[in-house]
Design a protein around this motif. Structure first.
Motif, PDB file in Angstrom:
ATOM      1  N   UNK A   1       4.650   1.212 -18.302  1.00 55.80           N
ATOM      2  CA  UNK A   1       3.941   2.460 -18.578  1.00 55.80           C
ATOM      3  C   UNK A   1       4.799   3.446 -19.362  1.00 55.80           C
ATOM      4  N   UNK A   2       6.099   3.320 -19.251  1.00 54.53           N
ATOM      5  CA  UNK A   2       6.986   4.229 -19.952  1.00 54.53           C
ATOM      6  C   UNK A   2       7.252   5.523 -19.199  1.00 54.53           C
ATOM      7  N   UNK A   3       6.690   5.668 -18.008  1.00 51.70           N
ATOM      8  CA  UNK A   3       6.902   6.872 -17.207  1.00 51.70           C
ATOM      9  C   UNK A   3       8.214   6.805 -16.427  1.00 51.70           C
TER      10      UNK A   3
ATOM     11  N   UNK B   1       0.809  -1.215   0.000  1.00 54.69           N
ATOM     12  CA  UNK B   1       0.000   0.000   0.000  1.00 54.69           C
ATOM     13  C   UNK B   1       0.841   1.264   0.000  1.00 54.69           C
ATOM     14  N   UNK B   2       1.891   1.278   0.796  1.00 61.23           N
ATOM     15  CA  UNK B   2       2.770   2.455   0.856  1.00 61.23           C
ATOM     16  C   UNK B   2       3.508   2.662  -0.468  1.00 61.23           C
ATOM     17  N   UNK B   3       3.937   1.583  -1.067  1.00 62.90           N
ATOM     18  CA  UNK B   3       4.634   1.670  -2.353  1.00 62.90           C
ATOM     19  C   UNK B   3       3.683   2.164  -3.435  1.00 62.90           C
ATOM     20  N   UNK B   4       2.467   1.614  -3.464  1.00 62.51           N
ATOM     21  CA  UNK B   4       1.478   2.065  -4.447  1.00 62.51           C
ATOM     22  C   UNK B   4       1.165   3.547  -4.271  1.00 62.51           C
TER      23      UNK B   4
ATOM     24  N   UNK C   1      -0.153  10.365 -11.099  1.00 63.39           N
ATOM     25  CA  UNK C   1      -1.594  10.304 -10.824  1.00 63.39           C
ATOM     26  C   UNK C   1      -2.437  10.043 -12.072  1.00 63.39           C
ATOM     27  N   UNK C   2      -1.905  10.319 -13.247  1.00 62.47           N
ATOM     28  CA  UNK C   2      -2.647  10.102 -14.485  1.00 62.47           C
ATOM     29  C   UNK C   2      -2.735   8.619 -14.851  1.00 62.47           C
ATOM     30  N   UNK C   3      -1.903   7.799 -14.254  1.00 56.88           N
ATOM     31  CA  UNK C   3      -1.883   6.366 -14.564  1.00 56.88           C
ATOM     32  C   UNK C   3      -2.699   5.600 -13.522  1.00 56.88           C
ATOM     33  N   UNK C   4      -3.475   4.659 -13.990  1.00 61.87           N
ATOM     34  CA  UNK C   4      -4.213   3.784 -13.077  1.00 61.87           C
ATOM     35  C   UNK C   4      -3.336   2.568 -12.821  1.00 61.87           C
ATOM     36  N   UNK C   5      -2.746   2.538 -11.639  1.00 60.91           N
ATOM     37  CA  UNK C   5      -1.762   1.505 -11.317  1.00 60.91           C
ATOM     38  C   UNK C   5      -2.308   0.627 -10.202  1.00 60.91           C
ATOM     39  N   UNK C   6      -2.237  -0.683 -10.414  1.00 59.78           N
ATOM     40  CA  UNK C   6      -2.593  -1.600  -9.333  1.00 59.78           C
ATOM     41  C   UNK C   6      -1.338  -2.343  -8.886  1.00 59.78           C
TER      42      UNK C   6
END
Length: 84
Positions: A31-33, A7-10, A18-23
């Motif tokens: 993602x290339x970011x 959770x802390x890492x996410x 914030x624009x990426x939906x990451x699970x």
């Protein structure tokens, strides 16, 4: 502990992207970011947040691909006995 670390890492990664939906299972490098600067920030965040030192042999991209793999790395390193 695994869920807390995950959770802390996410939260850290989502805060930066914030624009990426990451699970927890997604490969953040796909993602290339992620660039080399963010990769170093990520290593420093994990070390400082969880009170560990990541040895050079663990600085492999596979250990940092997702929140799950990073949380597993944290768990392994926190449970390793200290060698004097």
């Amino acid at each position: 502990m695994f869920d807390t670390a995950q959770g802390q890492i996410l939260e850290f990664v989502r805060g930066r992207y914030p624009q990426a939906e990451i699970d927890a299972e997604q490969d953040i490098f796909a993602f290339g970011f992620v660039n080399s600067l963010f990769a170093m920030e990520l290593v420093m965040f994990v070390e400082k947040t969880f009170g560990i030192t990541i040895p050079n042999e663990e600085l492999r991209i596979d250990n940092f691909r997702s929140a799950n793999t990073m949380a597993a790395l944290v768990g392994r390193l926190q449970n390793e006995p200290v060698v004097a």
